[in-house]
Write a protein that holds these residues in place. Structure first.
Motif, PDB file in Angstrom:
ATOM      1  N   SER A 355     -11.467   0.654   1.681  1.00  0.00           N
ATOM      2  CA  SER A 355     -10.685   1.490   2.042  1.00  0.00           C
ATOM      3  C   SER A 355      -9.578   2.019   0.786  1.00  0.00           C
ATOM      4  O   SER A 355      -9.038   3.021   0.456  1.00  0.00           O
ATOM      5  CB  SER A 355      -9.495   1.258   3.055  1.00  0.00           C
ATOM      6  N   PHE A 356      -9.286   0.913  -0.078  1.00  0.00           N
ATOM      7  CA  PHE A 356      -8.342   1.061  -1.095  1.00  0.00           C
ATOM      8  C   PHE A 356      -9.200   1.703  -2.181  1.00  0.00           C
ATOM      9  O   PHE A 356      -8.645   2.637  -2.872  1.00  0.00           O
ATOM     10  CB  PHE A 356      -7.737  -0.205  -1.548  1.00  0.00           C
ATOM     11  N   GLY A 357     -10.541   1.507  -2.197  1.00  0.00           N
ATOM     12  CA  GLY A 357     -11.193   2.109  -3.218  1.00  0.00           C
ATOM     13  C   GLY A 357     -11.449   3.691  -2.923  1.00  0.00           C
ATOM     14  O   GLY A 357     -11.541   4.368  -3.614  1.00  0.00           O
ATOM     15  N   ASN A 358     -11.751   3.682  -1.572  1.00  0.00           N
ATOM     16  CA  ASN A 358     -11.773   5.091  -1.085  1.00  0.00           C
ATOM     17  C   ASN A 358     -10.701   6.026  -1.288  1.00  0.00           C
ATOM     18  O   ASN A 358     -10.843   7.113  -1.498  1.00  0.00           O
ATOM     19  CB  ASN A 358     -12.251   5.282   0.407  1.00  0.00           C
ATOM     20  N   ILE A 359      -9.478   5.359  -0.866  1.00  0.00           N
ATOM     21  CA  ILE A 359      -8.226   6.425  -1.125  1.00  0.00           C
ATOM     22  C   ILE A 359      -7.980   6.554  -2.821  1.00  0.00           C
ATOM     23  O   ILE A 359      -7.435   7.601  -3.037  1.00  0.00           O
ATOM     24  CB  ILE A 359      -7.120   5.487  -0.170  1.00  0.00           C
TER      25      ILE A 359
END
Length: 403
Positions: A355-359
Motif C-alpha cells: 500500500s505504501f508502494g502503491n500510494i
C-alpha cells in the motif's frame, strides 16, 4: 597438525530426539564438521570415550563405523599435511569428504542444521517441510546425486503444479531449494558437476511475475476512521497502520517495537530480516496510535503492542514461532475488517508495504524510496516499485486510443 574428534552434535535434534554424530576437524583455531549421517539419543553417547554406549542396540556396529571413519580421516590429514605444507581446515575437510559418497538427503540434513546455527528458524521450518514433500513424492528416504536429473525434477514440478495444486511461484521455491542444496554439495562435498541438472538446456528457474496490489488513499482512510469493530480487530488495524506509516516495516519488527526505540521524535530500530539499523521520523498519525498504548507503559523497555508479552525475545526461535501465530491471527481479523468496510482487495499485514508502494507510485525519487524500504540495492527498489508506477504507461495508452 589438525585435530580430529568424533562428537555428538546436540544443536540440531530430529523429531524423535536423536542427534547427528559428526567428525570435527580443527586447525589454526578454525573448525569444520563432517556429518556421518548417523543419529542417536544423547543418553547413548559417552562424552569421555566419544563412542556410543552399550545401551544403544547397535553400539558395536556404530562404534566400528566411527573408528573406521576416524582412522580414515587421520590418514587423509597426515597424507595432505605431508604433501602440502599449507592446508586450510576447509581444504582438509574437502579431502576427507571426497573419499565418501554423499546422498542428497544427507547433505540436506547438514544444510538444515546450518540454518538452525544461523538462527533462521522460519526458513528452517519451511525448507524442512518442502524436503519432506519431496521425499513423499519419491517414495524413499535416499537419493543419489546421479539420480537427481532433469527428468526427475520435471516430474516433481508437474506433481507440485497439477497434483498438489501449488502456485507456480511456490513450485519455483521447491526447485530453488533443491538447487541450493545441490550447489552446497558441489562446494562442500565435491559432488561431480557432470550430472548437474540446472542451467541452459536443463532445468532453468524463472520467477513468475507476482501480483502486488496495495490499498489506495481512500481505502487507507477507511481503516483510519473505522468504527464499530471489536477491540481485537482494532488492535490488528493499529498494527497495520503503524507498519504503513513507517513505509511498510515488517510485522515482526512492529510487534517487537519498544518505547525505548523512540527518541526525539524518531524511531530507531534494527530490522529483523537483515539486521540493518533504521532511523525514521515519527509521523503525527503514528504518534496518535502510539499514544493510545501509553497507559500500558511501565518501563522504557516495555513492548508497545501487547502480543509478544510473556515471550522471551532473547529466545529467537520461540519469538519467531509466536510472530507467525500472531500474524495469522492479525490477518484473519483484517479480513473481517476489510469485509465490513467493503474493501475488495486482499488485506493482510504484508499489504501495508504494498500500500505504501502503491500510494507513493512515481511521486517520490527512487533513491529516497530505496532508503525508506531499506533495500541494499536500488535495483531491488526499481523492480519492486515497477508494480505501482503506472502513470507513463497509462498516458501512453491514452495517446494511442484517444482519437
Amino acid at each position: 597438525m589438525a585435530s580430529i574428534k568424533v562428537i555428538l552434535w546436540k544443536h540440531d535434534k530430529k523429531k524423535d530426539g536423536t542427534c547427528p554424530i559428526a567428525i570435527r576437524v580443527t586447525k589454526d583455531r578454525k573448525t569444520r564438521y563432517i556429518f556421518t549421517g548417523k543419529y542417536i539419543h544423547a543418553k547413548d553417547w559417552n562424552e569421555d570415550t566419544r563412542l556410543v554406549k552399550k545401551s544403544h542396540p547397535n553400539s558395536k556396529r556404530l562404534n566400528n563405523l566411527l573408528l573406521k571413519k576416524l582412522t580414515e580421516a587421520h590418514d587423509m590429514v597426515l597424507e595432505v599435511e605431508t604433501k602440502e605444507k599449507s592446508q586450510s581446515v576447509s581444504s582438509i575437510k574437502k579431502k576427507i569428504v571426497g573419499e565418501t559418497k554423499k546422498d542428497f538427503f544427507q547433505v540436506s540434513e547438514i544444510f538444515l542444521a546450518n540454518l538452525l546455527k544461523r538462527k533462521k528458524f522460519n526458513q528452517h521450518y519451511n525448507q524442512e517441510k518442502r524436503l519432506e514433500i519431496f521425499k513423499t513424492f519419491l517414495g524413499r528416504q535416499e537419493l543419489s546425486f546421479t539420480d537427481l536429473d532433469v527428468t526427475l525434477l520435471k516430474g516433481f514440478e508437474a506433481h507440485l503444479l497439477y497434483e498438489r495444486k501449488v502456485a507456480p511461484r511456490t513450485a519455483v521455491n521447491y526447485l530453488m531449494l533443491i538447487r541450493t542444496i545441490y550447489n552446497f554439495a558441489r562446494k562442500e562435498f565435491s559432488v561431480d558437476d557432470k550430472n548437474y541438472p540446472f542451467g541452459k538446456g536443463k532445468i532453468q528457474i524463472k520467477f513468475p511475475e507476482t501480483e502486488k496490489i496495495g490499498l489506495n488513499i481512500e481505502e487507507v482512510q477507511l481503516l483510519e476512521t473505522v468504527t464499530e469493530i471489536t477491540l481485537a480487530q482494532q488492535q490488528a488495524v493499529n498494527v497495520w497502520l503503524t507498519s504503513f506509516y513507517f513505509a511498510g516495516i515488517r510485522v515482526g519488527d512492529v510487534l517487537k517495537l519498544k518505547w525505548s526505540d523512540f527518541k526525539d521524535g524518531r524511531l530507531y530500530y534494527r530490522m529483523g530480516k537483515n539486521k540493518k539499523l533504521v532511523s525514521l521520523s515519527v509521523p503525527e498519525k503514528a504518534k496518535h496510535i502510539l499514544n493510545s498504548y501509553i497507559d500500558n507503559k511501565e518501563h522504557k523497555d516495555d513492548l508497545i503492542f501487547p502480543f509478544l508479552k510473556g515471550t522471551s525475545l532473547k529466545n529467537e526461535k520461540q519469538t519467531e514461532t509466536r510472530v507467525k501465530t500472531i500474524t495469522r491471527n492479525l490477518n484473519r481479523r483484517l479480513e473481517i475488517v476489510a469485509e465490513k468496510l467493503k474493501i475488495e482487495k486482499k488485506l493482510s499485514m504484508h499489504i501495508a508495504r504494498h500500500s505504501f508502494g502503491n500510494i507513493s507510485g512515481d511521486k517520490i525519487p527512487i533513491q529516497m524510496l530505496q532508503k525508506l524500504y531499506r533495500h541494499s540495492s536500488i535495483t531491488t527498489t526499481v523492480n519492486y516499485q515497477q508494480n505501482f508506477m503506472h502513470k507513463e504507461t497509462d498516458d501512453a495508452l491514452e495517446k494511442v486510443i484517444n482519437f
